[in-house]
Design a protein around this motif. Structure first.
Motif, PDB file in Angstrom:
ATOM      1  N   LYS A   1      34.996  29.690  -5.996  1.00  0.00           N
ATOM      2  CA  LYS A   1      34.103  29.131  -6.710  1.00  0.00           C
ATOM      3  C   LYS A   1      33.749  29.811  -7.973  1.00  0.00           C
ATOM      4  CE  LYS A   1      29.490  30.449  -4.869  1.00  0.00           C
ATOM      5  NZ  LYS A   1      29.583  31.717  -5.536  1.00  0.00           N
ATOM      6  N   ASP A   2      33.961  31.112  -7.911  1.00  0.00           N
ATOM      7  CA  ASP A   2      33.577  31.781  -9.349  1.00  0.00           C
ATOM      8  C   ASP A   2      34.921  31.774 -10.267  1.00  0.00           C
ATOM      9  OD1 ASP A   2      31.219  32.007  -7.927  1.00  0.00           O
ATOM     10  OD2 ASP A   2      31.508  34.044  -7.566  1.00  0.00           O
ATOM     11  N   ARG A   3      34.677  32.101 -11.214  1.00  0.00           N
ATOM     12  CA  ARG A   3      35.703  32.547 -12.303  1.00  0.00           C
ATOM     13  C   ARG A   3      36.704  33.583 -12.060  1.00  0.00           C
ATOM     14  NH1 ARG A   3      31.480  34.403 -15.480  1.00  0.00           N
ATOM     15  NH2 ARG A   3      30.581  32.329 -15.956  1.00  0.00           N
TER      16      ARG A   3
ATOM     17  N   THR B   1      40.817  29.718  -8.999  1.00  0.00           N
ATOM     18  CA  THR B   1      39.313  30.062  -9.266  1.00  0.00           C
ATOM     19  C   THR B   1      38.781  29.135  -9.890  1.00  0.00           C
ATOM     20  OG1 THR B   1      40.153  31.227 -11.161  1.00  0.00           O
ATOM     21  CG2 THR B   1      39.830  32.694  -9.092  1.00  0.00           C
ATOM     22  N   LYS B   2      37.263  29.131 -10.115  1.00  0.00           N
ATOM     23  CA  LYS B   2      36.572  28.064 -10.633  1.00  0.00           C
ATOM     24  C   LYS B   2      36.774  26.737  -9.643  1.00  0.00           C
ATOM     25  CE  LYS B   2      34.718  28.679 -15.225  1.00  0.00           C
ATOM     26  NZ  LYS B   2      33.758  28.126 -15.098  1.00  0.00           N
TER      27      LYS B   2
ATOM     28  N   TYR C   1      35.027  24.914  -6.847  1.00  0.00           N
ATOM     29  CA  TYR C   1      33.991  24.869  -5.972  1.00  0.00           C
ATOM     30  C   TYR C   1      34.207  23.882  -4.852  1.00  0.00           C
ATOM     31  CZ  TYR C   1      29.191  23.734  -4.209  1.00  0.00           C
ATOM     32  OH  TYR C   1      28.083  23.586  -3.436  1.00  0.00           O
TER      33      TYR C   1
ATOM     34  N   SER D   1      36.603  21.292 -10.004  1.00  0.00           N
ATOM     35  CA  SER D   1      37.038  22.278 -10.982  1.00  0.00           C
ATOM     36  C   SER D   1      36.863  21.735 -12.142  1.00  0.00           C
ATOM     37  CB  SER D   1      38.236  22.690 -10.299  1.00  0.00           C
ATOM     38  OG  SER D   1      38.982  24.035 -11.156  1.00  0.00           O
TER      39      SER D   1
ATOM     40  N   ARG E   1      26.389  26.975  -7.006  1.00  0.00           N
ATOM     41  CA  ARG E   1      27.484  27.145  -7.572  1.00  0.00           C
ATOM     42  C   ARG E   1      27.470  28.489  -8.290  1.00  0.00           C
ATOM     43  NH1 ARG E   1      29.896  21.328  -8.969  1.00  0.00           N
ATOM     44  NH2 ARG E   1      28.548  20.399  -7.630  1.00  0.00           N
ATOM     45  N   GLU E   2      28.569  28.799  -9.110  1.00  0.00           N
ATOM     46  CA  GLU E   2      28.657  30.066  -9.673  1.00  0.00           C
ATOM     47  C   GLU E   2      27.458  30.441 -10.392  1.00  0.00           C
ATOM     48  OE1 GLU E   2      31.895  30.580 -12.634  1.00  0.00           O
ATOM     49  OE2 GLU E   2      31.808  32.940 -12.346  1.00  0.00           O
TER      50      GLU E   2
END
Ligand SMILES: Cc1cc2nc3c(=O)[nH]c(=O)nc-3n(C[C@H](O)[C@H](O)[C@H](O)COP(=O)(O)OP(=O)(O)OC[C@H]3O[C@@H](n4cnc5c(N)ncnc54)[C@H](O)[C@@H]3O)c2cc1C
Ligand code: SF4
Ligand code: SF4
Lengths: 402, 64
Positions: free
Chosen positions: A35-37, A115-116, A118, A136, B27-28
């Motif tokens: 989920k993170d960049r 990545t990114k 979720y 995303s 989320r992030e």
């Protein structure tokens, strides 16, 4: 993107990346979603591992090792220092690099990585998990897969969506805060642990030197104590740092939670496997979950690939992973869980007494196993049964799961 | 209802791990509580490492 994969892995922490790596090695078409960049940051970890156990999964590489540790020192509530002798060495990792390195191994073995991304739900076909939906960059995607591996860390929602019970009890979560302090005097050879109800009720304080004049200084307290006392770990950590390292610059603040539980009763269902923190595969005494999550990830990735090859991703087939995990680590964690409960029940006076008796042993006998023996003698009523299992299992267990 | 002080939240997920109805979306760099599903058990408030969450008494109408 509306593709089909054999295996979709949710979460690119150590457990997820190793699962993706081994599934790909086994010939499966794999997608790893994070989920993170970025993979690596934010690091929610003190970064300590035992060298021998790390080697069970990955060859140590200097790119991700910040410091080598020669020993552990425990501090009793009265300040008495208890050095432990051991043949095992430890490492302080650089998890920003380490997590990235593991994802890279998965990618090199052929896994797709995104990545990114979720993940917000599962797809089902006839009650069988059959893929995920993820969001995303403002779009929603559906990806079909034969197996989903939930490696989504402490939150562990993926399992819940398939009916697995992942919710933690307050007594089974350590709520943690850590400062990375700069420009402090620490002996880079030792990891230090402080035990006291005043410093960290139902947990401990750690000081892990990174070898460059900085150290990860943090603590965890039991969720149950946080509720009872109405105090959060950050207030405890500020007190400790004020006492021990007054005025030290705080380079990073990290927060997080450690599931100090037994492995979940069910970690697979048809088409789904859970690994790492998501499956609660952490050593409940130390709170170490990096390597045990990777060990689980390796087994799960291998069995996922076998299941794909066999064309059988039923719960029955995937249970092989559950079985292998319990043989490798899960059973030890059950013992450690009881030890954890016992440790949490000791008063500060009892801990001081244990430290004193231990220090009466000749230096060569001051091992972790002997420390536990003395601790258990202090409260035989609590854990006679643990002691019996402990005698023969402790040695190999400690080696494999610090 | 449970209030989130977003400036304090570090998106660590500890609250999510204990929430009985699974009503926290993380989320992030974004956290949302589904106040309809929330049972106001306050477990999340107890475990948040940095005191981000706060329980305030409100009538349900005002909460939504
Ligand atoms: C303060 C602290 C100190 C610690 N110190 C140590 C230590 O010294 N040694 C040790 O061995 N262990 C330590 N641990 C424990 C260790 O960090 C964890 O056990 C380990 O990171 C677990 O790995 P994992 O892959 O299971 O989960 P994680 O590393 O948490 O990775 C999970 C990943 O899944 C992603 N994710 C979650 N939900 C979704 C979603 N819906 N969609 C897509 N991606 C998602 C997350 O962004 C994350 O990247 C510590 C933990 C804390 C909190
Ligand atoms: S536990 Fe606190 S800091 Fe962590 S995600 Fe929840 S509200 Fe944010
Ligand atoms: S109060 Fe209880 S139900 Fe509501 S968000 Fe917090 S943990 Fe979940």
């Amino acid at each position: 993107m509306n593709e089909r994969y054999d295996v979709v892995v949710v979460g690119a922490g150590p457990a997820g990346s190793v699962a993706a790596w081994h599934a790909a090695i086994g010939g499966a078409k794999v997608l790893l979603l994070e989920k993170d960049r970025d993979i690596g940051p934010p690091v929610r970890c003190a970064e300590g591992v035992a060298a021998d156990s790390l080697k069970l999964v990955v060859e140590p590489d200097k790119s991700f090792i910040q410091n080598e540790i020669e020993g552990l020192r425990l501090y009793a509530p009265n300040g008495q220092m208890v050095p432990l002798i051991s043949d095992d060495r430890g490492y302080i990792l650089n998890r920003k690099v380490f997590d990235w390195y593991l994802a890279q191994l998965a990618a090199k073995a052929g896994a797709d990585v995104r990545t990114k991304a979720y993940v917000n739900g599962l797809l089902f076909e006839d009650g069988h998990v059959a893929g995920v939906t993820f969001q995303s960059l403002g779009k929603t995607f559906r990806v079909h897969s034969k197996i989903v591996i939930g490696a989504d860390g402490v939150e562990s929602r993926v399992g819940r969506w398939a009916g697995l019970r992942t919710q933690l009890k307050l007594k089974d979560i350590e709520t943690c805060v850590q400062f990375t302090l700069g420009n402090i005097e620490v002996d880079r050879r030792y990891c230090d642990f402080y035990f006291s109800r005043n410093l960290a009720p139902g947990g401990y304080v750690w000081v892990f030197p990174k070898g460059d004049g900085t150290a990860n200084v943090g603590l965890g307290i039991s969720g149950l104590e946080a509720q009872k006392l109405g105090r959060s770990p950050i207030s405890y950590l500020r007190d400790f740092v004020e006492q021990k390292f007054p005025g030290a610059p705080v380079i990073t603040t990290t927060i997080g939670g450690v599931p100090v539980a037994k492995t979940l009763k069910r970690i697979v269902t048809s088409g789904l496997m859970l690994v790492g923190d998501a499956a609660r595969q952490v050593n409940p005494v130390s709170g170490g979950g990096i390597v045990s999550g990777m060990i689980a990830g390796k087994i799960a990735g291998q069995i996922a690939a076998e299941a794909v090859r066999a064309g059988d991703t039923s719960e029955k087939f995937l249970k092989r992973y559950e079985k292998e995990w319990h043989k490798a680590e899960g059973r030890n964690h059950e013992i450690f869980y009881r030890v954890k409960e016992a440790i949490h029940r000791f008063t500060d006076d009892e801990l001081n007494a244990i430290a004193s008796s231990f220090l009466e042993l000749p230096e060569g006998e001051r091992t972790l196993v002997n420390l536990f023996k003395i601790a258990l003698k202090q409260k035989p009523s609590l854990i006679l049964d643990v002691f019996a299992i402990f005698k023969d299992q402790a040695k190999s267990a400690m080696r494999a799961s610090v | 209802m449970i209030l989130v002080r977003e400036d304090l939240c570090d998106f660590c997920g500890v609250c999510v791990s204990v929430c009985p109805p699974d009503c926290i979306e993380l989320r992030e760099a974004e956290i949302r509580i589904d106040h309809e599903a929330c049972t106001e058990c306050k477990l999340c408030v107890y475990v948040c490492p940095v005191e981000t969450l706060e329980y305030v008494e409100t009538s349900h109408e005002r909460a939504v």
